[in-house]
Design a protein around this motif. Structure first.
Motif, PDB file in Angstrom:
ATOM      1  N   VAL A 190       0.834  -1.207   0.085  1.00  0.00           N
ATOM      2  CA  VAL A 190      -0.103   0.151   0.230  1.00  0.00           C
ATOM      3  C   VAL A 190       0.799   1.165  -0.062  1.00  0.00           C
ATOM      4  O   VAL A 190       0.535   2.291  -0.617  1.00  0.00           O
ATOM      5  CB  VAL A 190      -1.013  -0.185   1.229  1.00  0.00           C
ATOM      6  N   GLU A 330      -7.550   6.300   8.557  1.00  0.00           N
ATOM      7  CA  GLU A 330      -7.481   6.458   7.149  1.00  0.00           C
ATOM      8  C   GLU A 330      -6.632   5.701   6.334  1.00  0.00           C
ATOM      9  O   GLU A 330      -6.900   5.191   5.412  1.00  0.00           O
ATOM     10  CB  GLU A 330      -7.039   7.949   7.071  1.00  0.00           C
ATOM     11  N   LEU A 331      -5.377   5.305   7.006  1.00  0.00           N
ATOM     12  CA  LEU A 331      -4.589   4.352   6.627  1.00  0.00           C
ATOM     13  C   LEU A 331      -5.098   2.986   6.535  1.00  0.00           C
ATOM     14  O   LEU A 331      -5.115   2.222   5.711  1.00  0.00           O
ATOM     15  CB  LEU A 331      -3.104   4.450   7.022  1.00  0.00           C
ATOM     16  N   GLN A 333      -8.213   1.915   6.373  1.00  0.00           N
ATOM     17  CA  GLN A 333      -9.157   1.945   5.385  1.00  0.00           C
ATOM     18  C   GLN A 333      -8.347   1.352   3.877  1.00  0.00           C
ATOM     19  O   GLN A 333      -8.827   0.759   3.127  1.00  0.00           O
ATOM     20  CB  GLN A 333      -9.948   3.089   4.946  1.00  0.00           C
ATOM     21  N   ARG A 334      -7.267   2.241   3.639  1.00  0.00           N
ATOM     22  CA  ARG A 334      -6.400   1.870   2.448  1.00  0.00           C
ATOM     23  C   ARG A 334      -5.986   0.350   2.573  1.00  0.00           C
ATOM     24  O   ARG A 334      -6.019  -0.153   1.536  1.00  0.00           O
ATOM     25  CB  ARG A 334      -5.396   2.994   2.275  1.00  0.00           C
ATOM     26  N   ALA A 338      -7.012  -2.830  -0.115  1.00  0.00           N
ATOM     27  CA  ALA A 338      -6.166  -3.569  -0.740  1.00  0.00           C
ATOM     28  C   ALA A 338      -5.911  -4.806  -0.418  1.00  0.00           C
ATOM     29  O   ALA A 338      -5.392  -5.916  -1.183  1.00  0.00           O
ATOM     30  CB  ALA A 338      -4.572  -2.856  -0.638  1.00  0.00           C
TER      31      ALA A 338
END
Length: 480
Positions: A190, A330-331, A333-334, A338
């Motif tokens: 990511v 927020e991270l 969620q990324r 992925a």
């Protein structure tokens, strides 16, 4: 599929000490050195070796020397000539399909003591935790079983553990992974784009630098020494000049050196990382296995942008494949977006067991500390007494000591030990760009009888490879 090409420059870097400690003729010594790299896993099976002329130029030897070395490797089954692919790395037929320690180590007779993975046996109480976890199975069966986020109870337990250690954390800041290695690989996919600089320690955990390379990262190493710690000058220069997308560090009980990052170095790392936009990943897989002194607070207490990696494996049991990432939502969620390309979630039953165990971490660590101190003191003391020419640090925690051999013979030493059934990882395994042939990672997690066996074998292996002095070892074929 086209074999991966090992460049002449990369091969020469790994072979820089190929003549040290050998009185064999040049082509035999070179063949032995290549064979060590294959057996040790640093040159992967299926890789295409450099052309003879290119490797000869990189090593500063004649092409005839390289040609004869390749011929020796072909005759012994370590190279195969494939049309259009040149010389491709293979294993001899008599090694293919054997149990792993034998396959990697040549001829091994009797019981095998495999110490490549530094780990403790299962902690007491796991069976009881499994029994308690079974009470939650009916509720879990109501779901579909594909869990990419993590069991709510386990995430709450992990969050509570961070909070108790001085890092206020909520469950929505935690994602559960399939062990720490899975967490590293997911973060690499990511956060790293092809060609990005990635700061790593040197030496470091080998599967971490493999994950960042696989994601396309360009590794920038920062030296770490077992006694003096991190090279601050190199750290500052690396951050300023390369502006890495990610800095992967083990600030507490670093693997393999056992060093702990000072407050000053932590501040330097975080201040410069913030100024150049680097995401710092702090791996605490070994961090809580402290024997002496007090553990430092998690690195994320100094900056909310630090990503933390943790694991239940080292504290409780390697068979419990549970790790986690602690980061801002927020991270996370990324990462969750992925994740399905690599896996579809962490096994639910393992999570239920871990949910019962994580609240018991302090109690388990107290017992582990006694065991680790006994093992460390016994192994370090015996090595210092029996091999006084070695530099054997006594680390403040962790599972291993990073021994300085004084001469670049780590791979040869490991091969000699393997011939007696003791399987270790050579120092070169831990170098992102090779090197570390002067070092050996020695675990101290084994039973008392195995400690005695380990030291006995190392003493004999040293006499056969490095201890007798330069120029007396001969061909490695004699010690495998």
């Amino acid at each position: 599929m086209t074999p991966v090409l090992l460049s002449a420059r990369a091969a020469a870097a790994m072979l820089q000490d190929w003549r040290v400690g050998s009185n064999a003729v040049a082509y035999e010594a070179l063949a032995d050195a290549v064979r060590v790299l294959v057996i040790d896993g640093r040159v992967p099976l299926g890789a295409r070796m450099p052309a003879e002329r290119g490797l000869a130029e990189a090593l500063g030897v004649s092409r005839t020397t390289v040609a004869n070395a390749y011929a020796r490797l072909r005759s012994s089954g370590y190279l195969a000539s494939l049309r259009g692919s040149g010389s491709v790395v293979r294993l001899p037929r008599d090694l293919v399909g054997r149990p792993d320690p034998e396959r990697l180590g040549g001829v091994v007779s009797g019981d095998v003591l495999d110490l490549r993975k530094a780990a403790l046996h299962a902690a007491p109480g796991i069976s009881e935790a499994v029994d308690r976890a079974m009470r939650h199975v009916p509720a879990a069966l109501a779901g579909i079983g594909y869990d990419t986020v993590g069991d709510p109870g386990l995430r709450a337990a992990v969050a509570a553990r961070y909070t108790a250690r001085g890092l206020p954390t909520t469950p929505d800041q935690v994602v559960v992974t399939i062990g720490a290695q899975h967490a590293i690989a997911l973060l690499a996919r990511v956060l790293v784009r092809r060609g990005d600089a990635v700061l790593v320690e040197s030496p470091t955990y080998p599967h971490a630098h493999e994950a960042f390379r696989e994601a396309g990262g360009r590794l920038v190493g920062v030296p770490v020494d077992a006694r003096t710690g991190w090279d601050v000058g190199v750290l500052e220069a690396a951050l300023r000049r390369s502006a890495p997308s990610v800095a992967y560090v083990m600030p507490e009980l670093h693997n393999p050196t056992g060093a702990t990052m000072s407050d000053a170095v932590r501040s330097t790392l975080l201040d410069l990382a913030s100024s150049v936009g680097t995401t710092v990943i702090a791996d605490e897989t070994m961090g809580e296995l402290r024997i002496d002194g007090q553990a430092s607070p998690p690195l994320a207490t100094r900056s909310s942008s630090v990503v933390m990696i943790g694991s239940a494996d080292k504290v409780f049991w390697g068979g419990l494949r549970i790790g986690w990432i602690r980061a801002e939502p927020e991270l996370l969620q990324r990462l969750l977006l992925a994740r399905p390309t690599g896996d579809l979630g962490t096994p639910v039953l393992d999570q239920l067991v871990a949910r019962e165990l994580v609240p018991l971490t302090d109690t388990v660590l107290e017992a582990r500390r006694v065991t680790l101190r006994q093992g460390r003191d016994a192994v370090v003391g015996a090595l210092r007494a029996r091999l006084p020419e070695w530099d054997v640090p006594s680390p403040a925690g962790g599972l291993t000591t990073w021994v300085g051999l004084g001469r670049p013979v780590s791979s040869a030493l490991v091969l000699a030990a393997r011939s007696e059934g003791v399987v270790l990882a050579s120092g070169g395994v831990f170098g992102p760009d090779g090197g570390f042939e002067r070092f050996l990672r020695v675990p101290f997690t084994m039973a008392p009888a195995d400690r005695v066996r380990l030291v006995d074998v190392l003493e004999r292996a040293w006499a056969r490879t490095g201890g007798a002095g330069s120029g007396t070892r001969g061909s490695l074929a004699a010690v495998v």
